[in-house]
Write an enzyme that holds these catalytic residues in place. Structure first.
Site, PDB file in Angstrom:
ATOM      1  N   GLY A   1     -24.892   9.973   0.618  1.00 33.34           N
ATOM      2  CA  GLY A   1     -25.882   9.004   0.547  1.00 33.34           C
ATOM      3  C   GLY A   1     -26.578   9.014  -0.809  1.00 33.34           C
ATOM      4  O   GLY A   1     -26.499   9.977  -1.699  1.00 33.34           O
TER       5      GLY A   1
ATOM      6  N   GLN B   1     -31.698   7.333  -8.036  1.00 35.16           N
ATOM      7  CA  GLN B   1     -31.177   8.497  -8.603  1.00 35.16           C
ATOM      8  C   GLN B   1     -30.100   8.148  -9.528  1.00 35.16           C
ATOM      9  O   GLN B   1     -29.350   8.809 -10.326  1.00 35.16           O
ATOM     10  CB  GLN B   1     -30.100   9.090  -7.403  1.00 35.16           C
ATOM     11  CG  GLN B   1     -31.159   9.941  -6.123  1.00 35.16           C
ATOM     12  CD  GLN B   1     -29.996  10.559  -5.257  1.00 35.16           C
ATOM     13  OE1 GLN B   1     -29.869   9.824  -4.242  1.00 35.16           O
ATOM     14  NE2 GLN B   1     -29.612  11.753  -5.441  1.00 35.16           N
TER      15      GLN B   1
ATOM     16  N   CYS C   1     -28.205  17.538  -2.298  1.00 32.29           N
ATOM     17  CA  CYS C   1     -28.693  16.222  -2.910  1.00 32.29           C
ATOM     18  C   CYS C   1     -27.928  16.284  -4.347  1.00 32.29           C
ATOM     19  O   CYS C   1     -27.804  17.189  -5.098  1.00 32.29           O
ATOM     20  CB  CYS C   1     -30.372  16.289  -3.414  1.00 32.29           C
ATOM     21  SG  CYS C   1     -30.660  14.732  -3.996  1.00 32.29           S
ATOM     22  N   LEU C   2     -27.276  14.920  -4.473  1.00 28.50           N
ATOM     23  CA  LEU C   2     -26.741  14.777  -5.905  1.00 28.50           C
ATOM     24  C   LEU C   2     -27.449  15.101  -7.008  1.00 28.50           C
ATOM     25  O   LEU C   2     -26.868  15.203  -8.335  1.00 28.50           O
ATOM     26  CB  LEU C   2     -25.866  13.549  -5.755  1.00 28.50           C
ATOM     27  CG  LEU C   2     -24.922  13.151  -4.810  1.00 28.50           C
ATOM     28  CD1 LEU C   2     -24.582  11.796  -4.861  1.00 28.50           C
ATOM     29  CD2 LEU C   2     -23.880  14.130  -4.907  1.00 28.50           C
TER      30      LEU C   2
ATOM     31  N   HIS D   1     -33.679  11.586   4.388  1.00 23.46           N
ATOM     32  CA  HIS D   1     -33.742  12.154   3.103  1.00 23.46           C
ATOM     33  C   HIS D   1     -33.464  10.942   1.990  1.00 23.46           C
ATOM     34  O   HIS D   1     -34.353  11.118   1.118  1.00 23.46           O
ATOM     35  CB  HIS D   1     -32.265  12.811   2.981  1.00 23.46           C
ATOM     36  CG  HIS D   1     -31.769  13.595   1.539  1.00 23.46           C
ATOM     37  ND1 HIS D   1     -31.721  14.873   1.368  1.00 23.46           N
ATOM     38  CD2 HIS D   1     -31.670  12.860   0.473  1.00 23.46           C
ATOM     39  CE1 HIS D   1     -31.418  15.211   0.327  1.00 23.46           C
ATOM     40  NE2 HIS D   1     -31.375  13.961  -0.242  1.00 23.46           N
ATOM     41  N   GLU D   2     -32.809   9.968   2.265  1.00 25.54           N
ATOM     42  CA  GLU D   2     -32.861   8.827   1.249  1.00 25.54           C
ATOM     43  C   GLU D   2     -34.227   8.119   1.111  1.00 25.54           C
ATOM     44  O   GLU D   2     -34.442   7.608   0.191  1.00 25.54           O
ATOM     45  CB  GLU D   2     -31.641   7.890   1.647  1.00 25.54           C
ATOM     46  CG  GLU D   2     -30.398   8.393   1.649  1.00 25.54           C
ATOM     47  CD  GLU D   2     -30.001   9.486   0.335  1.00 25.54           C
ATOM     48  OE1 GLU D   2     -30.473   9.110  -0.712  1.00 25.54           O
ATOM     49  OE2 GLU D   2     -29.085  10.309   0.587  1.00 25.54           O
TER      50      GLU D   2
ATOM     51  N   HIS E   1     -36.412  10.152  -0.926  1.00 23.10           N
ATOM     52  CA  HIS E   1     -36.244   9.432  -2.392  1.00 23.10           C
ATOM     53  C   HIS E   1     -36.923   8.293  -2.884  1.00 23.10           C
ATOM     54  O   HIS E   1     -37.483   8.367  -3.914  1.00 23.10           O
ATOM     55  CB  HIS E   1     -34.818   9.500  -2.638  1.00 23.10           C
ATOM     56  CG  HIS E   1     -33.877  10.418  -2.830  1.00 23.10           C
ATOM     57  ND1 HIS E   1     -34.094  11.292  -4.017  1.00 23.10           N
ATOM     58  CD2 HIS E   1     -32.790  11.128  -2.422  1.00 23.10           C
ATOM     59  CE1 HIS E   1     -33.468  12.387  -4.028  1.00 23.10           C
ATOM     60  NE2 HIS E   1     -32.393  12.247  -3.088  1.00 23.10           N
TER      61      HIS E   1
END
Ligand code: NI
Length: 174
Positions: free
Chosen positions: A46, A51, A95-96, A137-138, A141
């Site tokens: 995701g 990001q 998380c990336l 989660h997204e 963000h």
């Protein structure tokens, strides 16, 4: 389509609240394609636009982890949670933008979401399991919230300290 640079903790952009998208235009679709390329290259399941430094309410996901299986990209513009279960579930999230950190996060087990799809069509969907975890989660963000904001302060402080130190070290002349 292109892989774009990711931003990492403690980049202040990650705390920014992203702005709603007026219409799903070709520019937005191009952004989503770049996001997918970036996500697949990482690899991750995701990615929110912030990001890659773009403060728009856009998310892409692909929950197919098996590399031998065909991609199943999902596109969400202006996604919002319109209902959430009282029942919660724990999932070890990563998380990336916070590489190599994994922590258990408790969230509603199921959520109903509303969003615009890749064609700009208004959709509603019930999510459970990994899908429910990932979309929550997204959407976090998009609101400037990271999964480490949902763990204990002690653990969060430790993670932030580690990344702040790493960033400073990478800036020091060699
Ligand atoms: Ni993330």
């Amino acid at each position: 389509m292109a892989v774009r640079p990711l931003i990492y903790l403690p980049d202040p952009l990650l705390k920014r609240v992203s702005l709603p998208v007026d219409a799903v235009t070709d520019d937005i679709r191009a952004l989503m394609d770049d996001m997918l390329d970036t996500m697949y290259a990482a690899p991750g399941i995701g990615l929110a636009a912030i990001q890659i430094g773009v403060a728009k309410r856009v998310v892409v996901m692909d929950l197919v982890k098996d590399e031998d299986k065909p991609h199943e990209p999902q596109y969400f513009v202006n996604p919002e949670i319109i209902a959430a279960s009282e029942e919660t579930a724990d999932y070890e999230e990563g998380c990336l933008s916070i590489p190599e950190v994994f922590e258990n996060v408790t969230r509603p087990k199921t959520v109903r979401i509303r969003y615009l799809d890749r064609d700009g069509e208004l959709k509603e969907e019930d999510c459970e399991g990994l899908m429910a975890t990932c979309i929550q989660h997204e959407i976090d963000h998009l609101n400037g919230v990271l999964f480490i904001d949902r763990i204990s302060r002690l653990k969060r402080d430790r993670v932030v300290k580690k990344f702040t130190k790493a960033m400073k070290a990478s800036r020091e002349p060699v």
